[in-house]
Design an enzyme around this catalytic site. Structure first.
Site, mmCIF file in Angstrom:
data_model
loop_
_atom_site.group_PDB
_atom_site.id
_atom_site.type_symbol
_atom_site.label_atom_id
_atom_site.label_comp_id
_atom_site.label_asym_id
_atom_site.label_seq_id
_atom_site.Cartn_x
_atom_site.Cartn_y
_atom_site.Cartn_z
ATOM 1 N N LYS A 30 85.014 42.742 7.640
ATOM 2 C CA LYS A 30 83.991 43.141 8.448
ATOM 3 C C LYS A 30 84.136 44.976 8.818
ATOM 4 O O LYS A 30 82.994 45.435 8.430
ATOM 5 C CB LYS A 30 84.080 42.751 10.034
ATOM 6 C CG LYS A 30 83.130 43.264 10.998
ATOM 7 C CD LYS A 30 83.510 42.962 12.343
ATOM 8 C CE LYS A 30 84.554 43.372 13.366
ATOM 9 N NZ LYS A 30 84.315 44.630 13.920
ATOM 10 N N ASN A 31 85.089 45.376 8.969
ATOM 11 C CA ASN A 31 85.013 46.891 9.388
ATOM 12 C C ASN A 31 85.065 47.734 8.119
ATOM 13 O O ASN A 31 85.148 48.982 8.305
ATOM 14 C CB ASN A 31 86.636 47.066 10.226
ATOM 15 C CG ASN A 31 86.479 46.473 11.606
ATOM 16 O OD1 ASN A 31 85.207 46.244 12.126
ATOM 17 N ND2 ASN A 31 87.527 46.690 12.313
ATOM 18 N N ARG A 100 78.926 48.943 18.597
ATOM 19 C CA ARG A 100 79.291 50.057 18.781
ATOM 20 C C ARG A 100 79.341 50.920 17.194
ATOM 21 O O ARG A 100 79.079 52.011 17.137
ATOM 22 C CB ARG A 100 80.746 50.438 19.213
ATOM 23 C CG ARG A 100 80.735 50.196 20.705
ATOM 24 C CD ARG A 100 82.135 50.720 21.080
ATOM 25 N NE ARG A 100 82.750 51.768 20.741
ATOM 26 C CZ ARG A 100 82.528 52.985 21.201
ATOM 27 N NH1 ARG A 100 81.885 52.802 22.291
ATOM 28 N NH2 ARG A 100 83.055 54.123 20.516
ATOM 29 N N CYS A 124 83.238 50.299 26.444
ATOM 30 C CA CYS A 124 83.191 48.910 25.939
ATOM 31 C C CYS A 124 84.514 48.051 26.591
ATOM 32 O O CYS A 124 85.225 48.571 27.353
ATOM 33 C CB CYS A 124 83.031 48.554 24.435
ATOM 34 S SG CYS A 124 84.677 48.752 23.767
ATOM 35 N N ARG A 129 86.646 54.361 24.954
ATOM 36 C CA ARG A 129 86.284 54.571 23.557
ATOM 37 C C ARG A 129 85.411 55.789 22.871
ATOM 38 O O ARG A 129 84.072 55.549 22.911
ATOM 39 C CB ARG A 129 85.732 53.331 22.814
ATOM 40 C CG ARG A 129 86.573 52.298 22.566
ATOM 41 C CD ARG A 129 86.205 51.050 22.216
ATOM 42 N NE ARG A 129 86.210 51.094 20.743
ATOM 43 C CZ ARG A 129 86.029 50.067 19.799
ATOM 44 N NH1 ARG A 129 85.550 48.893 20.430
ATOM 45 N NH2 ARG A 129 85.887 50.021 18.545
ATOM 46 N N ILE A 131 83.700 59.090 21.818
ATOM 47 C CA ILE A 131 83.164 59.675 20.246
ATOM 48 C C ILE A 131 83.277 61.155 20.194
ATOM 49 O O ILE A 131 82.839 61.817 19.536
ATOM 50 C CB ILE A 131 81.950 59.147 19.855
ATOM 51 C CG1 ILE A 131 80.963 59.404 20.843
ATOM 52 C CG2 ILE A 131 81.884 57.619 19.666
ATOM 53 C CD1 ILE A 131 79.354 59.401 20.160
ATOM 54 N N GLN A 133 85.563 63.195 19.187
ATOM 55 C CA GLN A 133 85.993 63.762 17.783
ATOM 56 C C GLN A 133 85.074 63.660 16.807
ATOM 57 O O GLN A 133 84.834 64.570 15.771
ATOM 58 C CB GLN A 133 87.288 62.756 17.353
ATOM 59 C CG GLN A 133 88.429 62.806 18.400
ATOM 60 C CD GLN A 133 88.937 64.262 18.356
ATOM 61 O OE1 GLN A 133 89.485 64.897 17.471
ATOM 62 N NE2 GLN A 133 88.948 64.744 19.659
ATOM 63 N N THR A 170 91.280 58.552 14.424
ATOM 64 C CA THR A 170 90.232 57.742 14.669
ATOM 65 C C THR A 170 89.433 57.079 13.727
ATOM 66 O O THR A 170 89.246 57.710 12.513
ATOM 67 C CB THR A 170 88.996 58.283 15.793
ATOM 68 O OG1 THR A 170 87.725 57.563 15.535
ATOM 69 C CG2 THR A 170 88.976 59.661 15.437
ATOM 70 N N VAL A 171 89.283 55.913 13.446
ATOM 71 C CA VAL A 171 88.902 54.956 12.414
ATOM 72 C C VAL A 171 87.311 55.464 12.048
ATOM 73 O O VAL A 171 86.941 56.178 10.972
ATOM 74 C CB VAL A 171 89.068 53.400 12.245
ATOM 75 C CG1 VAL A 171 88.270 52.768 11.182
ATOM 76 C CG2 VAL A 171 90.429 53.271 12.233
ATOM 77 N N THR A 172 86.571 55.123 12.860
ATOM 78 C CA THR A 172 85.042 55.614 12.585
ATOM 79 C C THR A 172 85.039 57.007 12.742
ATOM 80 O O THR A 172 83.863 57.518 12.258
ATOM 81 C CB THR A 172 84.226 54.800 13.604
ATOM 82 O OG1 THR A 172 84.697 55.036 14.891
ATOM 83 C CG2 THR A 172 84.225 53.421 13.315
ATOM 84 N N ASP A 312 94.074 45.120 16.516
ATOM 85 C CA ASP A 312 93.200 44.083 16.000
ATOM 86 C C ASP A 312 94.017 42.868 15.754
ATOM 87 O O ASP A 312 93.476 41.656 15.782
ATOM 88 C CB ASP A 312 92.315 43.973 15.005
ATOM 89 C CG ASP A 312 91.254 45.478 15.028
ATOM 90 O OD1 ASP A 312 90.919 45.593 16.388
ATOM 91 O OD2 ASP A 312 90.567 45.877 14.178
ATOM 92 N N ILE A 334 96.566 51.658 21.318
ATOM 93 C CA ILE A 334 95.428 52.094 20.958
ATOM 94 C C ILE A 334 94.364 52.250 21.988
ATOM 95 O O ILE A 334 93.628 53.032 22.105
ATOM 96 C CB ILE A 334 95.160 51.400 19.719
ATOM 97 C CG1 ILE A 334 96.305 51.429 18.587
ATOM 98 C CG2 ILE A 334 93.662 52.048 18.881
ATOM 99 C CD1 ILE A 334 96.403 52.599 17.794
ATOM 100 N N ARG A 404 80.737 37.634 16.029
ATOM 101 C CA ARG A 404 80.671 39.036 15.634
ATOM 102 C C ARG A 404 81.527 39.307 14.284
ATOM 103 O O ARG A 404 81.059 40.185 13.459
ATOM 104 C CB ARG A 404 80.849 40.042 16.638
ATOM 105 C CG ARG A 404 79.881 39.796 17.769
ATOM 106 C CD ARG A 404 80.081 41.015 18.726
ATOM 107 N NE ARG A 404 80.723 42.508 17.833
ATOM 108 C CZ ARG A 404 81.306 43.172 18.280
ATOM 109 N NH1 ARG A 404 81.809 43.200 19.446
ATOM 110 N NH2 ARG A 404 81.622 44.294 17.401
#
Ligand code: EPU
Length: 426
Positions: A30-31, A100, A124, A129, A131, A133, A170-172, A312, A334, A404
């Site tokens: 998914k990610n 998100r 959330c 969370r 954003i 960055q 940060t991943v995203t 996760d 995290i 999801r």
């Protein structure tokens, strides 16, 4: 493109106590799928993404891409995205609220069109969370940022190369920055980047599109292009789904072969399972066997960025600790609010005490079936696992959270012998 998911029910009924046995295949990640699908916005050519799981979040991503003007088609085994006709640069609240990861459109829209408007993602359930960055990188690249009426408006006349050290990993944020800088022909440097396999899968896609990216340690050097090509790419297997199935096999005292995985992405998960007493045999690079021959030993877990133990998987391993022989300690580093499954597991007889970011879990002889509620995606997976080992019947409510991110998890578990059903009505 139509949402191909039409689940009729919002609850699972599980009869616990059956050891899982057999073979099961893991779906695409998914990610990794979400940023890769969104990266297709960077090119006016057709992009083909294989191994995209059929999930609520991927369906929401199709909807978002179509909202922006792209054409999306799911064919047998692949998704074809044509973003040649994108003419809208607004990600509306109705979509961002549901997912998100919609904030990932900021980087590509800004890079290709010089503008993006995205609903401000609120807090959330697992944490605030922020954003900040993402926005700092956009600003360094020359973007003008304004927050008005709940939306972030971004404008970028001429992209500048960036040198930036992320203040948190940060991943995203890393994904958004890479996608933005893919449109800058001069050399940019990002330090302290996320190295999650999902980020690396996006990097591979961007290289296919014509972006030069060199990664060493936690530093990326990027040289983009104004004219990015379309791509064809097969998404990596979902390491979190794999990990969830591995825990299920172990705690039910089962014997499960898990296929279509990337063993090299599962290091910290395999290590912890072995530490807990699971027999894990690597069959080849794409499959492994997990056997639960003994009661689990207690663990000490501390979540961290990849290659550390994934946040996760924290909720799923907590279930393992609940039925382990001794006292475990789980620290969540995290997200500040990712222990919401604790209250539900307590309803099933778990002995867990949380102080700040640490949960102390005393193993009990048995969990008992109960009616429990999902609060987020991985929490819902943990409740399913708890239901599989519990004595009696468990009803897991609000499993839209699970839908999801897990592709037909109950069918996979059923094929392994679990007694799990979607209830026809709530
Ligand atoms: N953070 C900031 N500022 C930022 C960005 C992040 O302070 O600008 C903080 C966050 O608040 C958090 C930490 O940094 O405390 C890490 O957040 P990150 O940005 O890495 O998380 P994310 O990108 O929003 C992705 C996954 C999550 C996964 C995390 C951590 C996607 C779509 N989501 O989220 O997946 O838990 O990385 O690995 O890739 C899930 O699949 O269940 C899930 C929540």
């Amino acid at each position: 493109m139509k949402n191909t998911i039409s689940y009729t029910s919002n609850s699972f009924l599980i009869e616990g106590g059956r050891p899982l046995r057999g073979k099961v295949r893991v779906s695409g990640s998914k990610n990794a799928s979400l940023p890769i699908l969104i990266a297709s916005l960077l090119s006016s050519e057709v992009c083909i993404v294989e191994n995209v799981p059929n999930l609520l979040d991927t369906a929401t991503t199709f909807e978002l891409l179509e909202e922006l003007g792209a054409h999306v088609e799911r064919r047998e085994g692949e998704v074809v995205v044509d973003a040649g006709s994108v003419d809208n640069h607004v990600a509306p609240d109705s979509v961002v609220r549901r997912m998100r990861a919609s904030v990932l459109v900021m980087g590509p829209l800004l890079s290709r069109f010089g503008r993006a408007t995205v609903s401000m993602p609120g807090g959330c359930s697992i944490g605030v969370r922020s954003i900040d960055q993402h926005l700092k990188v956009f600003e360094k690249a020359g973007a003008h940022i304004e927050v008005k009426h709940g939306y972030i408006n971004l404008e970028l006349r001429k992209i500048k190369p960036v040198e930036y050290t992320f203040e948190v990993i940060t991943v995203t944020g890393t994904e958004n920055a890479l996608m933005l800088l893919s449109g800058c022909e001069k050399r940019s440097v990002l330090r302290n980047i996320a190295l999650e396999p999902e980020v690396m899968d996006l990097v591979e896609v961007m290289r296919k599109m014509g972006v030069e990216i060199h990664i060493e340690d936690r530093t990326a050097i990027i040289r983009g292009s104004k004219d990015l090509r379309g791509f064809k790419h097969r998404v990596i297997p979902d390491r979190i789904e794999a990990g969830t199935l591995m825990v299920a096999g172990f705690i039910t005292g089962g014997d499960v072969i898990i296929e279509d995985i990337r063993v090299d992405h599962l290091g910290s998960i395999i290590e912890k399972l072995k530490e807990a007493g699971a027999h894990v045999d690597l069959l080849d690079l794409r499959s492994l066997r997990v056997r639960g021959l003994e009661k689990a030993k207690p663990l000490s877990i501390s979540t961290a960025e990849y290659p550390g133990f994934p946040t996760d998987m924290q909720a799923q391993f907590m279930v393992l600790c609940c039925v382990a022989d001794g006292i475990s300690e789980i620290r969540e580093n995290i997200f500040e609010n990712r222990f919401q499954h604790v209250a539900e597991l307590q309803r099933m007889g778990a002995d867990i005490h949380v102080r700040d970011r640490t949960a102390i879990v005393r193993g009990v002889d048995k969990l008992y079936g109960a009616e429990v509620y999902s609060t987020d995606l991985r929490a819902s997976a943990s409740l399913v696992l708890a239901g599989l080992v519990a004595e009696g019947t468990t009803i897991v409510r609000d499993i839209y959270h699970l839908d999801r991110g897990y592709e037909r998890l109950e069918e996979k578990l059923k094929s392994l012998g679990a007694a799990i059903e979607r209830l026809p009505h709530n």
